[in-house]
Scaffold this motif. Structure first.
Motif, short mmCIF file in Angstrom:
data_model
loop_
_atom_site.label_atom_id
_atom_site.label_comp_id
_atom_site.label_asym_id
_atom_site.label_seq_id
_atom_site.Cartn_x
_atom_site.Cartn_y
_atom_site.Cartn_z
N UNK A 170 1.08 -1.19 0.06
CA UNK A 170 -0.31 0.36 0.26
C UNK A 170 0.62 0.83 0.03
N UNK A 171 2.08 1.16 0.49
CA UNK A 171 3.01 2.28 0.59
C UNK A 171 3.61 2.60 0.01
N UNK A 228 3.49 5.62 -2.93
CA UNK A 228 4.27 6.65 -2.96
C UNK A 228 4.79 6.79 -4.58
N UNK A 229 4.36 5.80 -4.50
CA UNK A 229 4.35 5.87 -6.60
C UNK A 229 3.78 7.05 -7.02
N UNK A 250 5.02 16.53 -7.83
CA UNK A 250 5.78 16.10 -6.97
C UNK A 250 7.32 16.39 -7.91
N UNK A 251 6.46 16.10 -9.35
CA UNK A 251 7.22 17.30 -10.93
C UNK A 251 7.45 17.95 -10.63
N UNK A 252 6.51 19.36 -9.81
CA UNK A 252 6.33 20.39 -10.26
C UNK A 252 7.99 21.22 -8.60
#
Length: 518
Positions: A492-493, A497-498, A506-508
């Motif tokens: 699940x984690x 995270x994925x 995350x890309x920013x």
């Protein structure tokens, strides 16, 4: 000492045992024996002590002997404590009733350490036994036995009366019973018959020796003919020898056998009288197929004057002989057959036979018959051709009879003793084997118990291990459950995270860090 007459041995050997118990090392005592008569037997039993003898009557030749004193035991002319030990053996019962306490007082006064008295005491059993023994003597000698007559005249001492008097006088005492009444009566009867027939003295001595050697030490009993009374004065006694015991049954059986032998001897020699001529006969029977019959027999007169007779019988008239019977006499007794020859048609032929008959004991060529009408039978293995039988037959003399009977009886006794000894050894071996088996069984039981305990311990250990395995199995299941749960949480984690890594936000962040140089 073992050859001493049994009733004297009963008295004197008890004195020896008691005085030797008193003795310290090589200590020697001054002893006075009252009522000792003339035989001085006590010296044989106590050789290291100084012994003086006192009697109310002494033959003239002893009245000047320094070892003898003529005196009255109820009024002795001695100072107090003159002798270490005073001994009175079978005297008390011959003292008149009114003087018996005075007799006790005098013995106690003159002794310094110990007085020892032996005597038969009153009881219904003792009175009856003495009456019967006296009747035996009277039947043989036509008068009362002098010492038993005095017992009847004076009355036997009363045991309880003596105890009361000693306690009244504060005299410390011991009383030991010795000599079973039944054995005393039996042996006294034997002595009287031997006195009537002196030829029997040899075997009577064997009986005395047997009693002294094998019965005396076991003949202590409360129900006794004779009591040994010990009065302590200056010496305290603590006797260690046994004063109560049982006589082994084998010993009593041997005594009965010897008694039986003795009276058989009496019957054999008691009727011999000088001047009487007893005519007897030897009779030979031939069994030719119809058994032993008077018609097929031959008689030979044989009287007391003939100690040996030669017998020969012509057998040529008999076509068949199955067996031969020799009747050496019409009466019981000892008979000797010498040089027995069975002569066949061919003198070189050896005729074999086996001997049977109603004899009680056979020793070589001597036969003992304890009952009348004796016979000896020659049994053949097959029918034989015999032309003549011949032999010498002897009647043993009285001396030879006694010697042979003693020899045969001793041989028989030794045989019985050997059988008893072998039986005892076998019994001991059996008992020893039983003990070994018992120990082996005990060891097996212990090993079995240990094994059971070990198995029980192993069972308990196995149960514990099973419990632990179940516990570990449950823990492992729990661990696997927790592990799967953690794996699921981790997945699940990782998914979360994925998702973050793939998001625009995350890309920013990545671009911003590059602009900022981080």
């Amino acid at each position: 000492m073992k050859n001493t007459l049994f009733d004297q041995y009963q008295r004197y050997n008890n004195i020896r045992k008691i005085i030797n118990e008193m003795r310290c090392g090589d200590e020697s005592f001054r002893i006075l024996e009252v009522g000792a008569n003339e035989h001085r037997n006590l010296e044989n039993f106590l050789p290291i002590d100084k012994i003086t003898y006192l009697d109310i009557q002494l033959p003239e030749e002893l009245q000047h002997d320094p070892n003898y004193i003529l005196g009255d035991a109820t009024n002795m002319e001695f100072p107090d404590d003159e002798y270490d030990v005073i001994v009175a053996l079978d005297v008390f019962e011959h003292i008149p009733l009114e003087k018996r306490n005075q007799f006790i007082d005098e013995l106690y006064r003159v002794s310094s350490q110990v007085c020892i008295i032996t005597a038969p005491f009153h009881s219904e059993q003792s009175i009856d036994a003495e009456s019967r023994v006296n009747s035996v003597y009277k039947s043989l000698f036509k008068k009362n036995f002098i010492w038993l007559e005095e017992h009847m005249d004076n009355g036997l001492p009363n045991k309880d009366s003596l105890k009361e008097y000693l306690e009244l006088k504060n005299i410390k005492y011991m009383m030991i019973g010795h000599g079973r009444i039944s054995i005393w009566e039996k042996l006294m009867g034997i002595h009287f018959f031997a006195a009537k027939n002196p030829e029997l003295a040899v075997y009577r001595q064997e009986i005395d020796r047997f009693y002294n050697s094998h019965i005396f030490d076991q003949d202590y009993t409360e129900d006794s003919y004779r009591k040994v009374v010990i009065l302590e004065k200056g010496r305290n006694l603590n006797l260690s020898f046994k004063t109560s015991s049982e006589i082994p049954s084998e010993t009593l059986q041997t005594l009965e056998m010897m008694e039986h032998t003795f009276y058989n001897l009496c019957s054999m020699i008691g009727g011999d009288k000088e001047g009487d001529l007893c005519v007897d006969k030897v009779q030979i029977f031939i069994d030719s197929g119809a058994g032993f019959t008077e018609s097929d027999s031959e008689n030979f007169q044989f009287n007391d004057k003939e100690l040996m007779k030669f017998i020969t019988v012509d057998l040529r008239d008999f076509e068949v002989i199955k067996s031969i019977r020799i009747d050496p006499s019409d009466y019981c007794g000892f008979y000797k057959i010498d040089n027995l020859r069975l002569i066949g048609a061919n003198n070189d032929t050896e005729i074999k036979y086996q001997v049977s008959g109603n004899f009680d004991i056979k020793k070589s060529n001597i036969y003992l018959f304890e009952k009348d009408d004796p016979n000896i039978i020659l049994n053949f293995e097959s029918e034989v051709d015999i032309v003549r039988i011949e032999f010498y037959i002897s009647k043993l003399s009285i001396t030879e009879i006694v010697n042979q009977y003693v020899s045969m009886s001793v041989s028989k006794e030794n045989e019985i003793t050997s059988i008893n000894s072998e039986y005892k050894q076998q019994l001991e071996m059996k008992e020893a084997n039983e003990q070994v088996l018992k120990k082996e069984n005990e060891n097996y039981q212990r090993m079995n118990e240990t094994l059971v305990d070990d198995l029980a311990d192993k069972g308990r250990l196995n149960e514990k291990l099973n419990d632990e395995i179940e516990h570990l199995r449950a823990a492992n299941i729990l661990y696997e459950t927790e592990k799967q749960k953690l794996i699921q949480e981790l997945e699940i984690k990782e998914h979360e995270l994925s998702s973050i890594y793939k998001s625009k936000a995350w890309k920013l962040v990545i671009k911003a860090r590059k602009v900022l140089g981080k």
